[in-house]
Design an enzyme around this catalytic site. Structure first.
Site, PDB file in Angstrom:
ATOM      1  N   HIS A  15      -3.713 -11.004  -0.688  1.00 41.12           N
ATOM      2  CA  HIS A  15      -4.147  -9.670  -1.087  1.00 41.12           C
ATOM      3  C   HIS A  15      -2.990  -8.875  -1.694  1.00 41.12           C
ATOM      4  CE1 HIS A  15      -4.998  -5.339   0.028  1.00 41.12           C
ATOM      5  NE2 HIS A  15      -5.978  -5.618  -0.801  1.00 41.12           N
ATOM      6  N   GLU A  41      -2.528  -9.982  -5.187  1.00 39.17           N
ATOM      7  CA  GLU A  41      -3.570  -9.392  -6.029  1.00 39.17           C
ATOM      8  C   GLU A  41      -3.132  -8.014  -6.528  1.00 39.17           C
ATOM      9  OE1 GLU A  41      -7.077  -6.541  -5.467  1.00 39.17           O
ATOM     10  OE2 GLU A  41      -7.285  -8.185  -4.042  1.00 39.17           O
ATOM     11  N   HIS A  42      -2.566  -7.198  -5.642  1.00 40.53           N
ATOM     12  CA  HIS A  42      -2.045  -5.892  -6.056  1.00 40.53           C
ATOM     13  C   HIS A  42      -0.919  -6.040  -7.081  1.00 40.53           C
ATOM     14  CE1 HIS A  42      -3.612  -2.683  -3.169  1.00 40.53           C
ATOM     15  NE2 HIS A  42      -4.266  -3.786  -2.811  1.00 40.53           N
ATOM     16  N   GLU A  45      -3.376   1.092   3.081  1.00 44.32           N
ATOM     17  CA  GLU A  45      -4.754   0.635   2.940  1.00 44.32           C
ATOM     18  C   GLU A  45      -5.244   0.051   4.258  1.00 44.32           C
ATOM     19  OE1 GLU A  45      -7.348  -2.671   0.395  1.00 44.32           O
ATOM     20  OE2 GLU A  45      -5.299  -2.170  -0.221  1.00 44.32           O
TER      21      GLU A  45
END
Length: 452
Positions: free
Chosen positions: A63, A66-67, A143
Site C-alpha cells: 500500500h 501504491e502511494h 490514514e
C-alpha cells in the site's frame, strides 16, 4: 422471474463475448473489452502482488508503494501524472488489496495513449527518494489512524481477522501494522517495486469504445520494450495453507464508541474451480438468504420483529487467492446485549439448518443475487474491475459466465448443507466491541495526499 430470465439471456450471450486477449513478448497480459455505448475508455493495470505477499516486519509496504507511485519519474515529475490526466478531462486513482494492487484511469477514448504513456513510464522508471518517502509514510500512518485506529468497527474487524488466522498472511491488515509503518524505509519500498512491478506480473485491462487491435498496438508501443523480471507466477508460488481451527476463539476490543458491536467470522472455502466447485456458490446464496435485502431473514427477524438488533447482517466473498470467511455481524438494540444478539444470530442459523430454505424464498434470493451480478456489468468500470480481479487471483474473466450459471442452479439443500458444515464453533472467531466513553474532541482533518 424477469431478473433471472435476464441473467439467463446474458450468460447465454456471454458476459465478455466481445473481450479480446493478447500477451506481449515480455509477458504482459492485455485484455480488451469492447463497449461502444459512449466514447469513454477505462484503462487499468493490475499487479499480482498485495498484502498476501508481504513479509513480517514490512506489512503495509504494498500500500505504501501504491502511494509512492504518484511521486513521479524523471520524465514525469511528482504530481504531474495526476495533473495531466485531469487536464485531459479524466480521473485516476489506485487501490491495494490483500491479493493485488491496481491503478486506473477513465478518459475520453482519444486520450488512451496518454494513459498508457504515463502508466508504462512508472512501471519501471519510478524515482524513489528518502525525502518523498518520509512525507508519504506519515500520510499512510495518519490514514491508518483515521480509518482503523479511530474507527471502532474497523478496529474490531482487524483484530478479529488477526485472531482468526493463525499463520496465513491474511491476518495482517492491508494498511500494515503501525510499528511496521513507523520502521519502514524507502529501501523496503524499492525492494517491493523492483521485485513485483514487472510486465510479466501485470495485467492491462482496457474497456470502452475502442478497437482491440489498435489497443494492442498501443500497448506494444508503450509497454513492449519493458524487460520482464525473474519472478514466480501465481501457480508456482509457495502455498500458504491456514491450519484447521480446532475450537472457538473470542476477543473483546475496548475502544471509544457509542454502541457495542458483534462480528462472528467462520472459516469457509473460496472458489478454486469455477466449473467443479459448488460450495462457494451455495455460501453466496446463504449470505443472500440471511442478508440479501430488507426482507431477508436477519433484518426481518432480529431487527423488525424481535427487535434484538438495530442492525444485523451477513457477508461472504467467494473470490480470493487465499482462504475465505463467512461473516455475521450486528449491533444490539437498546436494552439488549451482544450475548443476546449472538444467541439470536445462532438461532437463525440453527433454524435454517433445521428447517431448510423454502424453494420460493431461494428463488427470490437467487434472482436478486444473480441480477446484482448482471446489472453491475452495465458499468464499464465494473466490467474492467471484474476482469482484473479474476485474472489477478489466477482465474479467468471467461469464468464469469460459468459462475453466473452455477449460482442459478444452487439448490435449497446445498444452502442448508453449507450452513451446517461451515457455520460451526470449531471454525468460529467472535469479536465484541466493548464501548468506552467517547472523548469530546473535534474530528481530525484528513492529511493532504490521502487519495482513497
Amino acid at each position: 422471474m424477469i431478473l433471472a430470465s435476464l441473467a439467463v439471456s446474458l450468460t447465454s450471450a456471454g458476459a465478455f463475448a466481445t473481450a479480446h486477449e493478447y500477451t506481449l513478448g515480455n509477458g504482459l497480459k492485455l485484455i480488451v473489452k469492447e463497449d461502444h455505448r459512449s466514447p469513454v475508455v477505462i484503462s487499468q493495470i493490475w499487479y499480482k502482488a498485495g498484502s498476501i505477499d508481504e513479509l513480517n516486519g514490512t506489512t503495509g509496504v504494498a500500500h505504501v508503494l501504491e502511494h509512492m507511485m504518484f511521486k513521479g519519474t524523471k520524465k514525469v515529475p511528482g504530481g504531474e501524472f495526476s495533473r495531466r490526466i485531469a487536464a485531459a478531462g479524466g480521473r485516476e486513482n489506485a487501490f491495494t488489496s490483500r491479493d493485488y494492487t491496481a491503478y486506473f484511469q477513465q478518459l475520453q477514448k482519444a486520450r488512451l495513449p496518454l494513459a498508457m504513456e504515463l502508466e508504462s513510464d512508472r512501471m519501471r522508471n519510478l524515482v524513489l527518494t528518502e525525502e518523498e518517502f518520509a512525507k508519504e509514510i506519515r500520510v499512510v500512518m495518519e490514514e491508518r489512524r483515521l480509518r482503523t485506529d479511530d474507527q471502532p468497527r474497523s478496529l474490531v474487524h482487524e483484530k478479529m481477522v488477526a485472531t482468526s488466522y493463525q499463520t496465513h498472511p491474511y491476518r495482517h491488515p492491508i494498511i500494515g501494522w503501525m510499528n511496521d509503518l513507523e520502521n519502514m524505509t524507502v529501501h523496503d519500498a524499492k525492494e517491493w517495486y523492483d521485485h513485483w512491478y514487472a510486465p510479466n506480473n501485470a495485467i492491462l485491462v482496457v474497456v470502452g469504445d475502442v478497437n482491440p487491435d489498435e489497443v494492442f498496438a498501443l500497448a506494444q508501443k508503450h509497454y513492449g520494450h519493458i524487460k520482464p523480471r525473474s519472478l514466480l507466477p501465481l501457480d508456482k508460488r509457495k502455498p500458504q495453507i491456514e491450519p484447521v481451527q480446532v475450537g472457538i476463539k473470542r476477543i473483546t476490543v475496548k475502544a471509544p464508541a457509542r454502541l457495542p458491536y458483534l462480528v462472528m467470522g467462520y472459516h469457509a472455502p473460496a472458489l478454486r474451480n469455477p466449473s467443479a466447485d459448488w460450495e462457494p456458490y451455495a455460501l453466496e446464496m446463504l449470505a443472500g438468504v440471511l442478508d440479501g435485502n430488507a426482507s431477508a431473514r436477519l433484518n426481518k427477524e432480529l431487527v423488525r420483529e424481535q427487535r434484538i438488533a438495530n442492525s444485523a447482517g451477513a457477508g461472504y466473498d467467494s473470490t480470493a487467492r487465499g482462504p475465505g470467511m463467512f461473516y455475521l455481524d450486528g449491533t444490539p438494540s437498546e436494552g439488549k446485549t451482544v450475548t443476546d444478539l449472538e444467541t439470536a444470530l445462532r438461532g437463525e442459523v440453527e433454524k435454517l439448518v433445521r428447517d431448510g430454505v423454502a424453494e420460493e424464498e431461494l428463488a427470490r434470493v437467487k434472482a436478486q443475487v444473480v441480477a446484482g451480478h448482471v446489472f453491475q456489468l452495465d458499468s464499464m468500470f465494473f466490467q474492467a474491475m471484474q476482469i482484473g480481479q479474476l485474472e489477478s487471483i489466477g482465474m479467468s474473466y471467461r469464468d464469469v459466465d460459468t459462475m453466473l450459471k452455477k449460482l442459478q442452479v444452487v439448490t435449497a439443500e446445498q444452502v442448508r448443507d453449507v450452513a451446517k458444515k461451515y457455520l460451526k464453533d470449531e471454525s468460529l472467531t467472535v469479536a465484541v466491541l466493548d464501548p468506552q466513553p467517547l472523548e469530546q474532541k473535534a474530528p481530525a482533518a484528513a492529511p493532504s495526499g490521502l487519495r482513497h
